[in-house]
Design a protein around this motif. Structure first.
Motif, PDB file in Angstrom:
ATOM      1  N   HIS A   1     -11.922   3.201  19.585  1.00  0.00           N
ATOM      2  CA  HIS A   1     -11.758   2.520  21.070  1.00  0.00           C
ATOM      3  C   HIS A   1     -11.262   3.932  22.017  1.00  0.00           C
ATOM      4  CE1 HIS A   1     -10.793  -0.678  23.366  1.00  0.00           C
ATOM      5  NE2 HIS A   1      -9.810  -0.450  23.641  1.00  0.00           N
ATOM      6  N   THR A   2     -11.171   3.554  23.122  1.00  0.00           N
ATOM      7  CA  THR A   2     -10.636   4.096  24.783  1.00  0.00           C
ATOM      8  C   THR A   2     -10.319   3.160  25.190  1.00  0.00           C
ATOM      9  OG1 THR A   2     -12.373   4.437  25.639  1.00  0.00           O
ATOM     10  CG2 THR A   2     -11.697   6.509  24.054  1.00  0.00           C
TER      11      THR A   2
ATOM     12  N   GLU B   1     -13.988   8.953  32.433  1.00  0.00           N
ATOM     13  CA  GLU B   1     -14.941   8.505  31.525  1.00  0.00           C
ATOM     14  C   GLU B   1     -15.097   9.707  30.549  1.00  0.00           C
ATOM     15  OE1 GLU B   1     -17.359   7.294  31.150  1.00  0.00           O
ATOM     16  OE2 GLU B   1     -18.148   5.726  32.957  1.00  0.00           O
TER      17      GLU B   1
ATOM     18  N   PHE C   1     -10.890   1.609  28.302  1.00  0.00           N
ATOM     19  CA  PHE C   1     -12.156   1.328  28.915  1.00  0.00           C
ATOM     20  C   PHE C   1     -12.339   0.191  30.601  1.00  0.00           C
ATOM     21  CE2 PHE C   1     -15.560  -1.740  30.649  1.00  0.00           C
ATOM     22  CZ  PHE C   1     -16.409  -1.257  30.678  1.00  0.00           C
TER      23      PHE C   1
ATOM     24  N   ASN D   1     -14.806   9.108  15.985  1.00  0.00           N
ATOM     25  CA  ASN D   1     -14.845   7.872  17.048  1.00  0.00           C
ATOM     26  C   ASN D   1     -13.690   7.061  16.937  1.00  0.00           C
ATOM     27  OD1 ASN D   1     -16.693   6.227  18.676  1.00  0.00           O
ATOM     28  ND2 ASN D   1     -18.029   5.723  17.304  1.00  0.00           N
TER      29      ASN D   1
ATOM     30  N   SER E   1     -14.036   9.531  26.733  1.00  0.00           N
ATOM     31  CA  SER E   1     -14.680   8.881  26.064  1.00  0.00           C
ATOM     32  C   SER E   1     -15.838   9.802  25.152  1.00  0.00           C
ATOM     33  CB  SER E   1     -15.697   8.129  26.710  1.00  0.00           C
ATOM     34  OG  SER E   1     -15.424   6.794  26.811  1.00  0.00           O
ATOM     35  N   TYR E   2     -15.709  10.920  25.507  1.00  0.00           N
ATOM     36  CA  TYR E   2     -16.567  12.393  25.041  1.00  0.00           C
ATOM     37  C   TYR E   2     -15.093  13.794  24.461  1.00  0.00           C
ATOM     38  CZ  TYR E   2     -20.235  10.579  28.446  1.00  0.00           C
ATOM     39  OH  TYR E   2     -20.902   8.785  28.786  1.00  0.00           O
TER      40      TYR E   2
END
Length: 460
Positions: free
Chosen positions: A220-221, A73, A223, A218, A76-77
């Motif tokens: 794409h990660t 997770e 997921f 910002n 993303s941050y």
């Protein structure tokens, strides 16, 4: 100084502060705490259903699973400022694990770096510094896991996996992250009761969007790595042995020509193999993670999928359309066009229009996406789409079928011929080769490989 260097200089450290596990009678609630000191704090979370008679209190294996999901997770941050140091104040990481996570983050952020014009290398893009440890807990003794957990996204691939396995007599539970109509409809179409679906709730911290609106980075990660670790938690809580993904061989192809930039990295066989090894070395749950469709190309999957007509009205694969309720095909994005093209040899123009709600093949606005999908651009669309060769094969077969019927070609098919990509003389050989191909780079257990090969033989 560009944004990447500026934000790194201003925000030297990103902190994975903690995870908190709270049990209720029928759920496990997980709360994470991430921080960019002086800029923002993030509190994403999850809720996992669990059997009433199960507890995870003091279970070290479960602690490892939850900690690992937090690592998936956190990227993303982190990407908002790309801090050169990731300080991990909870859990434990060996030098070998640090290397594993750096590879996942770096490869999974390939598109993010490319789109944002960031020059990064795997050695220096982030330094992971672990400072925490696990609490005094013990590995729980649990019954040997059995049965399958099939992650369902609402698209054709997971529907085909579920249909093929249940038809072969395999006992399957289904897994989803947050509720969507197409997911529930897929489970129902497979003949399963809604109770077969286990839905985890993921809470995304929207403070990140506020940073994005202010101009922070910002993109794409990976997921699908979140899918992997959260599915592992779900399988562990429910005593299930196999996590059966539906990623295909086509996901291995780079999105950008001549570069190792893959939008689908965390769906690739490379990640699947890495995750499988990570589970065996560090999580040790006895759960086996693999992709049932890995030996196949998207073209083969499409050919198999359309034989199960009951899914045609309910499946959805549009990322834009998934953000509305009920989820829809937007009919205007490259993912919608790809699905339309890959199905086009096997369905009529009227059936395609019924599925997508509009005739994309006659829309001049889709021409740019077509050129990307068939390899006439520097890169494919940054979407989960098939390989260039199989898209060209699908369109060529559809053109030949329509011309044999004496029907007028849609605008995009005329454009395909104008690009000089239509070679009807070689179609039969290419079709035969594609339909009979079986990628040996896979992790299918023998019983699952036998089921898949039987289904291939039935269609051939």
């Amino acid at each position: 100084m560009d944004k990447f260097e500026q934000f790194r200089a201003e925000n030297h450290v990103f902190v994975y502060r903690s995870y908190n596990i709270k049990e209720t009678d029928d759920t496990v609630e997980v709360a994470y705490s991430f921080s960019i000191p002086g800029l923002a704090d993030f509190s994403p979370g999850w809720s996992f259903p669990k059997p009433h008679d199960l507890t995870v209190n003091g279970d070290l294996t479960f602690e490892r699973l939850v900690f690992s999901l937090g690592m998936a997770e956190a990227v993303s941050y982190w990407k908002a400022v790309c801090s050169p140091e990731l300080r991990v104040e909870c859990g434990e990481l060996s030098a070998e694990q640090i290397k594993w996570w750096k590879k996942l983050w770096f490869m999974g952020l390939g598109e993010f770096f490319y789109v944002n014009g960031i020059s990064a290398d795997i050695d220096s893009f982030v330094d992971i510094v672990p400072t925490g440890c696990f609490a005094e807990t013990a590995e729980a003794v649990r019954p040997k896991p059995t049965g399958c957990l099939v992650p369902i996204g609402g698209g054709k691939d997971s529907a085909l996996t579920l249909e093929t396995l249940t038809s072969a007599g395999m006992k399957c539970r289904c897994y989803a992250i947050n509720k969507r109509c197409s997911i529930t409809a897929t489970v129902t179409a497979a003949g399963l009761d809604e109770s077969a679906l286990i839905t985890a709730s993921r809470k995304f911290d929207r403070s990140l969007i506020e940073l994005n609106n202010k101009g922070y980075l910002n993109g794409h990660t990976p997921f699908s790595s979140i899918v992997a670790f959260s599915a592992e938690i779900t399988a562990y809580l429910n005593g299930l042995k196999y996590i059966v993904l539906s990623n295909e061989a086509s996901a291995n192809e780079s999105t950008v020509a001549g570069q190792n930039v893959n939008h689908q990295y965390s769906k690739s066989f490379e990640f699947e193999r890495d995750f499988h090894e990570y589970e065996e070395k560090y999580l040790r749950t006895g759960i086996y993670y693999f992709s049932f469709l890995r030996p196949l190309a998207e073209f083969q999957i499409a050919k198999m999928f359309v034989t199960h007509k009951k899914y045609l009205p309910v499946f959805r694969s549009c990322n834009l359309g998934s953000k509305v309720s009920p989820d829809i095909w937007c009919g205007q994005c490259p993912k919608c066009l790809f699905v339309c093209l890959i199905l086009s040899p096997f369905l009529s123009l009227e059936e395609l229009t019924d599925i997508f709600g509009r005739n994309m093949l006659n829309d001049p606005a889709m021409t740019g996406y077509l050129t990307e999908l068939v390899g006439m651009s520097h890169h494919k669309p940054f979407e989960c789409v098939g390989s260039i060769d199989e898209v060209c094969l699908a369109v060529s077969l559809a053109i030949r079928k329509l011309e044999a019927q004496g029907r007028k070609l849609p605008l995009l098919f005329d454009k395909f011929k104008e690009l000089g990509l239509y070679f009807p003389d070689s179609l039969d050989k290419l079709n035969e080769q594609c339909c009979g191909s079986y990628n040996e780079q896979n992790l299918l257990p023998q019983e699952f490989a036998a089921i898949l090969k039987s289904e291939m033989e039935r269609l051939l």
